[in-house]
Write a protein that holds these residues in place. Structure first.
Motif, PDB file in Angstrom:
ATOM      1  N   ASP A  60       0.930  -1.467  -0.321  1.00  0.00           N
ATOM      2  CA  ASP A  60       0.120   0.559  -0.004  1.00  0.00           C
ATOM      3  C   ASP A  60       1.006   1.107   0.113  1.00  0.00           C
ATOM      4  OD1 ASP A  60      -2.329   1.362   0.018  1.00  0.00           O
ATOM      5  OD2 ASP A  60      -2.822   1.169   2.136  1.00  0.00           O
ATOM      6  N   THR A  61       1.914   1.001   0.687  1.00  0.00           N
ATOM      7  CA  THR A  61       3.024   2.402   0.837  1.00  0.00           C
ATOM      8  C   THR A  61       3.004   2.309  -0.767  1.00  0.00           C
ATOM      9  OG1 THR A  61       3.770   2.185   3.312  1.00  0.00           O
ATOM     10  CG2 THR A  61       4.650   3.517   2.263  1.00  0.00           C
ATOM     11  N   ALA A  62       3.662   1.344  -1.171  1.00  0.00           N
ATOM     12  CA  ALA A  62       4.776   1.793  -2.212  1.00  0.00           C
ATOM     13  C   ALA A  62       3.827   1.973  -3.340  1.00  0.00           C
ATOM     14  CB  ALA A  62       5.819   0.642  -2.466  1.00  0.00           C
ATOM     15  N   VAL A  63       2.429   1.658  -3.147  1.00  0.00           N
ATOM     16  CA  VAL A  63       1.493   2.118  -4.483  1.00  0.00           C
ATOM     17  C   VAL A  63       1.218   3.133  -4.102  1.00  0.00           C
ATOM     18  CG1 VAL A  63      -0.415   1.540  -5.895  1.00  0.00           C
ATOM     19  CG2 VAL A  63       1.163  -0.173  -4.993  1.00  0.00           C
ATOM     20  N   THR A  64       1.203   3.917  -3.124  1.00  0.00           N
ATOM     21  CA  THR A  64       0.230   5.531  -3.283  1.00  0.00           C
ATOM     22  C   THR A  64       0.698   6.642  -3.728  1.00  0.00           C
ATOM     23  OG1 THR A  64      -0.642   4.361  -0.976  1.00  0.00           O
ATOM     24  CG2 THR A  64      -1.079   6.667  -1.586  1.00  0.00           C
ATOM     25  N   PRO A  65       2.037   6.208  -3.736  1.00  0.00           N
ATOM     26  CA  PRO A  65       2.722   8.043  -3.963  1.00  0.00           C
ATOM     27  C   PRO A  65       2.645   7.862  -5.440  1.00  0.00           C
ATOM     28  CG  PRO A  65       4.146   6.573  -3.184  1.00  0.00           C
ATOM     29  CD  PRO A  65       2.841   5.793  -2.640  1.00  0.00           C
ATOM     30  N   LYS A  66       2.268   6.918  -6.536  1.00  0.00           N
ATOM     31  CA  LYS A  66       2.533   6.999  -8.312  1.00  0.00           C
ATOM     32  C   LYS A  66       0.970   7.822  -8.030  1.00  0.00           C
ATOM     33  CE  LYS A  66      -0.596   3.430  -9.072  1.00  0.00           C
ATOM     34  NZ  LYS A  66      -0.861   2.051  -9.777  1.00  0.00           N
ATOM     35  N   ILE A 102       7.493  11.037   1.923  1.00  0.00           N
ATOM     36  CA  ILE A 102       7.892  10.119   0.632  1.00  0.00           C
ATOM     37  C   ILE A 102       7.993  11.275  -0.991  1.00  0.00           C
ATOM     38  CG2 ILE A 102       7.853   8.943  -1.333  1.00  0.00           C
ATOM     39  CD1 ILE A 102       7.581   6.551   0.740  1.00  0.00           C
ATOM     40  N   VAL A 103       6.538  11.974  -0.447  1.00  0.00           N
ATOM     41  CA  VAL A 103       6.036  12.458  -1.594  1.00  0.00           C
ATOM     42  C   VAL A 103       6.866  13.950  -1.406  1.00  0.00           C
ATOM     43  CG1 VAL A 103       4.376  11.419  -2.557  1.00  0.00           C
ATOM     44  CG2 VAL A 103       4.243  13.482  -1.054  1.00  0.00           C
ATOM     45  N   VAL A 146      17.814  15.126  -4.126  1.00  0.00           N
ATOM     46  CA  VAL A 146      16.982  14.983  -4.570  1.00  0.00           C
ATOM     47  C   VAL A 146      17.321  13.803  -5.356  1.00  0.00           C
ATOM     48  CG1 VAL A 146      16.465  16.399  -7.060  1.00  0.00           C
ATOM     49  CG2 VAL A 146      16.524  17.474  -4.553  1.00  0.00           C
ATOM     50  N   ARG A 147      18.474  13.904  -5.607  1.00  0.00           N
ATOM     51  CA  ARG A 147      18.970  11.740  -6.355  1.00  0.00           C
ATOM     52  C   ARG A 147      18.670  11.131  -6.483  1.00  0.00           C
ATOM     53  NH1 ARG A 147      24.062  15.526  -6.874  1.00  0.00           N
ATOM     54  NH2 ARG A 147      24.679  13.854  -5.278  1.00  0.00           N
ATOM     55  N   PHE A 148      18.712  11.264  -5.010  1.00  0.00           N
ATOM     56  CA  PHE A 148      18.208   9.526  -4.725  1.00  0.00           C
ATOM     57  C   PHE A 148      16.472   8.892  -4.428  1.00  0.00           C
ATOM     58  CE2 PHE A 148      16.939   7.479  -0.915  1.00  0.00           C
ATOM     59  CZ  PHE A 148      17.914   5.874  -0.991  1.00  0.00           C
ATOM     60  N   MET A 149      16.106  10.384  -3.939  1.00  0.00           N
ATOM     61  CA  MET A 149      14.189   9.964  -3.865  1.00  0.00           C
ATOM     62  C   MET A 149      13.639   9.577  -5.442  1.00  0.00           C
ATOM     63  SD  MET A 149      12.932  10.393  -1.286  1.00  0.00           S
ATOM     64  CE  MET A 149      11.371   9.931  -1.685  1.00  0.00           C
TER      65      MET A 149
END
Length: 310
Positions: A44-50, A195-196, A222-225
């Motif tokens: 759920d955590t991995a899917v939501t940011p998209k 995350i976002v 910024v590069r890592f996110m």
């Protein structure tokens, strides 16, 4: 009369003590349940940011709040009562529902793996995203899509939560279910919010009015996110397949016994035993997802042909 009153008070005192002792188990039950649903929580955590990618950065937290609020309402007012009612009137239905949800997770996991290696799927997705709509319409569409995905994962979470407290007193069941709903929703969407907004925080640190070390840290964030989000997506997909198939095994005795036998055989190397079980669940989840995907495609073809024949 006095002796009768004292006896009643003794009974009430005993009942309070039993209830208090029972409620002492609630934190343990909540922690145990949270551990059981960790795979779904990761997914759920991995899917939501998209769902906020490509939208106005100033609206990101507002969108996440909308999704979180609807997720919590669904858990508290729909899914938890439904699980409790099913557990009371039709406890036999809990396991099939869990297995159905597990099958869905395997299907979704396979779809994600397939899309990673299918250029056609990427092109199809890009064409779908080229629809001309207003930012408000896009935001509403993203929120609706996110809530639709969330309710399936939330249903699985609450069903698993109930399965862990099915033999507990009703008060414990209600408290644990509500606590799990609130805690998991807050944890998932709180982490998603971090995350976002992490890249915005990195941009803020990289500004020229900060010293060189802070600026370098900001640029590094910024590069890592983007890499982190990609890794998180892979972890979420793996968790979906793993948890989905593991749920299925609990309803299929020979598969459940197979995993138990592997764990017992490798009891001297617990890490190796865990890895073996996870690997089997990943492969099993992929195979099951593949089969379900072929069935879904076949059904869609059948329903598409029917109007033409008429």
């Amino acid at each position: 009369m006095a002796s009768g009153l004292l006896a009643l008070l003794d009974d009430i005192s005993a009942l309070v003590k039993v209830s208090a002792a029972s409620l002492d188990d609630v934190p343990t039950q909540v922690a145990k349940t949270t551990g059981k649903v960790s795979g779904i929580v990761i997914d759920d955590t991995a899917v939501t940011p998209k769902y906020v990618v490509g939208l106005d950065p100033s609206r990101e937290l507002s969108i996440i709040w909308q999704i979180a609020k609807k997720s919590l309402i669904n858990k508290l007012l729909i899914l938890s009562p439904a699980a409790l009612l099913l557990g009371f009137f039709a406890p036999w239905a809990i396991q099939p529902i869990l297995m159905l949800g597990g099958a869905y997770l395997c299907f979704e996991g396979y779809e994600k793996v397939h899309s990673m290696f299918s250029h056609h799927s990427e092109e199809h997705q890009e064409n779908e995203e080229m629809k001309v709509i207003t930012p408000e319409e896009l935001e509403k569409e993203r929120v609706t899509s996110a809530v639709r995905t969330d309710i399936i994962l939330s249903a699985e979470i609450m069903a698993i939560a109930y399965s862990q407290v099915a033999t507990s007193p009703l008060v414990n069941q209600i408290i644990v279910m509500l606590a799990v709903a609130v805690f998991i929703t807050a944890a998932v969407y709180g982490f998603v919010g971090l995350i976002v907004k992490a890249d915005d925080f990195g941009v803020h640190l990289a500004k020229g009015n900060n010293n060189a070390t802070v600026q370098n840290i900001g640029r590094g964030i910024v590069r890592f996110m983007p890499k982190f989000l990609k890794i998180l997506g892979y972890v979420g997909t793996a968790a979906m397949l793993w948890v989905g198939f593991e749920i299925i095994t609990h309803g299929v005795p020979f598969l459940h016994h197979l995993l138990e036998n592997i764990e017992h055989a490798l009891a001297g190397a617990p890490i190796l035993a865990w890895l073996a079980v996870v690997l089997i669940c990943l492969v099993g989840g992929l195979m099951l997802g593949f089969i379900i995907e072929k069935i879904v495609v076949l059904v869609r073809k059948v329903f598409k042909k029917q109007p033409q024949e008429v």
